[in-house]
Design a protein around this motif. Structure first.
Motif, short mmCIF file in Angstrom:
data_model
loop_
_atom_site.label_atom_id
_atom_site.label_comp_id
_atom_site.label_asym_id
_atom_site.label_seq_id
_atom_site.Cartn_x
_atom_site.Cartn_y
_atom_site.Cartn_z
N VAL A 133 100.74 46.61 60.99
CA VAL A 133 99.69 47.61 60.91
C VAL A 133 98.99 47.87 62.25
O VAL A 133 98.33 48.88 62.42
N GLU A 134 99.14 46.93 63.21
CA GLU A 134 98.53 47.13 64.52
C GLU A 134 99.36 46.45 65.59
O GLU A 134 99.97 45.39 65.35
N LEU A 135 99.39 47.07 66.78
CA LEU A 135 100.00 46.48 67.97
C LEU A 135 98.98 46.53 69.10
O LEU A 135 98.30 47.55 69.28
N TYR A 136 98.87 45.44 69.86
CA TYR A 136 97.91 45.38 70.96
C TYR A 136 98.62 44.95 72.25
O TYR A 136 99.48 44.08 72.23
N ARG A 137 98.18 45.56 73.35
CA ARG A 137 98.69 45.19 74.67
C ARG A 137 97.51 44.84 75.57
O ARG A 137 96.48 45.52 75.56
N TYR A 138 97.67 43.79 76.37
CA TYR A 138 96.64 43.32 77.30
C TYR A 138 97.27 43.25 78.70
O TYR A 138 97.81 42.21 79.09
N PRO A 139 97.20 44.32 79.46
CA PRO A 139 97.89 44.34 80.77
C PRO A 139 97.42 43.23 81.71
O PRO A 139 98.23 42.65 82.44
N VAL A 140 96.12 42.93 81.72
CA VAL A 140 95.57 41.88 82.58
C VAL A 140 94.99 40.79 81.68
O VAL A 140 94.14 41.07 80.83
N LYS A 141 95.45 39.58 81.87
CA LYS A 141 94.98 38.48 81.03
C LYS A 141 93.46 38.39 81.02
O LYS A 141 92.82 38.36 82.08
N SER A 142 92.87 38.37 79.83
CA SER A 142 91.44 38.21 79.58
C SER A 142 90.59 39.45 79.87
O SER A 142 89.39 39.43 79.63
#
Length: 216
Positions: free
Chosen positions: A4-13
């Motif tokens: 139901v959801e996808l998340y991306r974090y290009p820079v840690k934290s």
């Protein structure tokens, strides 16, 4: 069950974003946690030490990232060229060869967090194999804590929120993939899951940080 959801974090934290789709690569989701903030000694820094990191937004743009802040404007950082000299940085117990980012990006971030920091880039998966106790030969991870992807379920979050005076959002736990599931902790027993044509092995349960900071 379904994703139901996808998340991306290009820079840690730094801040992450929901995405409508994602390509899965050797190190996990394309563009996820390929950048990391370190101190001048190369030690990785996270919201555990610097909660203000959650005030910095990140937009994934091609081979680079656009850093954004309400009071400090924006700064675009291009990924370092493959021939750029490597720098040794430490994430948990791992020493990893990373490529230094634009020094101006470090100055931009330093002004926001109030201490000298640098931005580094991870481009070679062979530099960080997954813990051999849980992975297999050929399993690699970028700057994520230990594994390429983090999966969470709505059922587990609903169960947690049933015990809280103020419910919290899934994004506070910084997952990559959110699966809609009725029961709590079903994911603890999963060995593999298939999403479309992609089959993923479940290495181990992941305890989430007790901080779970609010995105400001």
């Amino acid at each position: 069950m379904k994703v139901v959801e996808l998340y991306r974090y290009p820079v840690k934290s730094l801040r992450g974003h929901a995405v409508p789709s994602a390509d899965i690569e050797t190190m996990g989701m394309e563009g996820d946690r390929r950048w990391m903030v370190v101190d001048k000694d190369g030690q990785f820094l996270t919201i555990r030490q610097i909660p203000d990191m959650t005030t910095i937004d990140v937009e994934h743009r091609g081979t680079g990232v656009l850093l954004k802040h309400d009071r400090h404007g924006s700064h675009f950082v291009e990924a370092p060229a493959p021939g750029t000299a490597l720098r040794q940085v430490k994430i948990w117990k791992d020493m990893v060869a990373a490529r230094p980012g634009d020094p101006a990006a470090g100055a931009y971030l330093s002004a926001i967090v109030g201490r000298p920091v640098d931005l580094v880039y991870f481009d070679d998966p062979r530099n960080r194999p997954v813990d051999a106790e849980f992975g297999q030969p050929g399993d690699y991870v970028g700057f994520a804590d230990g594994f390429p992807l983090l999966i969470a379920t709505t059922g587990s979050l609903n169960h947690l929120n049933s015990h809280l005076a103020k419910p919290i959002e899934m994004a506070r736990f910084r997952p990559n993939i959110v699966v809609d599931a009725d029961g709590a902790w079903l994911e603890d027993s999963w060995k593999t899951i298939r999403i479309g044509t992609v089959e993923l092995r479940i290495a181990k349960p992941c305890s989430r940080c007790v901080i779970t900071p609010e995105i400001r």
